[in-house]
Design an enzyme around this catalytic site. Structure first.
Site, PDB file in Angstrom:
ATOM      1  N   HIS A 137       0.825  -1.211   0.000  1.00 44.19           N
ATOM      2  CA  HIS A 137       0.000   0.000   0.000  1.00 44.19           C
ATOM      3  C   HIS A 137       0.853   1.251   0.000  1.00 44.19           C
ATOM      4  CE1 HIS A 137      -4.416  -0.852   1.064  1.00 44.19           C
ATOM      5  NE2 HIS A 137      -3.907  -1.950   0.570  1.00 44.19           N
TER       6      HIS A 137
ATOM      7  N   GLU B 125      -6.607  -0.161  -5.930  1.00 41.32           N
ATOM      8  CA  GLU B 125      -7.526   0.738  -5.227  1.00 41.32           C
ATOM      9  C   GLU B 125      -7.078   2.183  -5.436  1.00 41.32           C
ATOM     10  OE1 GLU B 125      -5.858  -1.420  -2.717  1.00 41.32           O
ATOM     11  OE2 GLU B 125      -7.308  -3.068  -2.734  1.00 41.32           O
TER      12      GLU B 125
END
Length: 348
Positions: free
Chosen positions: A38, A105
């Site tokens: 991430h 995402e």
């Protein structure tokens, strides 16, 4: 036999503490490990987001475990760079590395400044990236013009055995779509019927390789503390897609978390305070038909300032007590039973 792995959440824990935790997991008897990749955490309460690929080199060098990482090529990462990173780790640690390739995402990808594409375009871009990465890992020179652009790329250091390219899926539809290219599947805990459909759609469409389940667990000896940490650490992410794909900031996920009820949270996270009940609930999930299960303790007591130091004396960080305690609990109460299961459906 079911392979039992430990999930390392870079969003929640300082990378030094994660390294110590995964070394502890190795010593405690876990069979494997995986990690997130991430740019930003899911919540401001989590407060970390180390660079997964740097960390993986240290983790592979200091444990005996095979490792995987969930990655989104196509925007923040050029697929040729992903191929080079995966090839180098696979060359240095033969048979011990895999990468799951997903469509990503917005929270991680918006940093490039490029528009966030709609889901059909993201899925098409992922397929192009998989084709590029596979060709590069096969030693080909690749030029490609499409949703991603590659100009005369070739890898000069190749592994003897290419790393497995795994398909990550939350929905049965995505699982079926991955079946024609993936070397295996990884999903996350949901209600049992949805999990059965995810596994079934992948296998029915000809999906090969092992099917893995990442289980979010919030374990604490105090039931109220287990629920408090589950909500603090994972409620925003528990809402699932499409919000999880499209929100852009940790603050937005924290706003979303306020709307998540206990039923939704309890479906996304196994919240428990009793080792026996936790074991039984994990067995029920694995018996859906999984070859591998990766345990993610979301109930971490790490805080955002963990690992900070002054200019004079760097601080050596250690695994937070909740991770230490969970690893020891798993070694005693979970691993023996889970490893003995023969619930997987991997074709011979």
């Amino acid at each position: 036999m079911t392979r039992v792995g430990f999930h390392n959440s870079h969003e929640q824990v300082h990378p030094s503490a994660l390294l110590a935790a995964t070394q502890h997991a190795d010593q405690a008897g876990f069979d494997a490990a995986m990690c997130s990749d991430h740019w930003a955490p899911w919540s401001v309460h989590q407060g970390h987001s180390g660079f997964a690929w740097t960390w993986l080199g240290s983790a592979l060098a200091t444990t005996r475990l095979p490792f995987g990482v969930v990655n989104a090529p196509g925007q923040r990462y050029h697929p040729a760079v992903v191929a080079q990173a995966a090839a180098t780790l696979a060359a240095m640690y033969p048979g011990r590395f895999w990468v799951a390739l997903g469509s990503g995402e917005n929270m991680n990808e918006h940093i490039t400044g490029d528009p966030w594409p709609p889901k059909p375009e993201r899925d098409a871009r992922l397929r192009e990236c998989v084709q590029v990465i596979r060709a590069l890992l096969a030693g080909e020179e690749v030029t490609h013009r499409g949703l991603v652009t590659v100009d005369r790329a070739q890898l000069w250091t190749l592994p003897d055995v290419p790393p497995r390219l795994i398909g990550p899926a939350v929905t049965p539809e995505t699982a079926r779509a991955h079946a024609d290219w993936a070397d295996g599947l990884v999903t996350v805990n949901q209600d049992l019927e949805t999990l059965r459909r995810v596994v079934g759609e992948y296998r029915d469409a000809g999906g090969r390789g092992p099917v893995a389940l990442q289980v979010h667990v919030s374990y604490a000896t105090d039931p109220d503390e287990a629920w408090r940490l589950a909500r603090e650490q994972w409620a925003g992410n528990a809402a699932g897609p499409p919000a999880a794909w499209d929100l852009a900031t940790p603050e937005a996920f924290d706003e979303l978390a306020r709307t998540v009820d206990d039923d939704t949270l309890g479906t996304a996270v196994v919240v428990e305070s009793d080792p026996g009940r936790l074991r039984d609930r994990l067995v029920e999930l694995v018996e859906v038909g999984f070859d591998e299960v990766y345990l993610h303790q979301v109930a971490t007591d790490v805080r955002p300032d963990h690992g900070k130091h002054d200019d004079a004396t760097p601080t050596v960080t250690h695994p937070p007590s909740s991770l230490d305690a969970f690893i020891d609990l798993a070694a005693e109460h979970l691993l023996p039973t889970l490893k003995a299961l023969d619930a997987g459906t991997e074709p011979a």
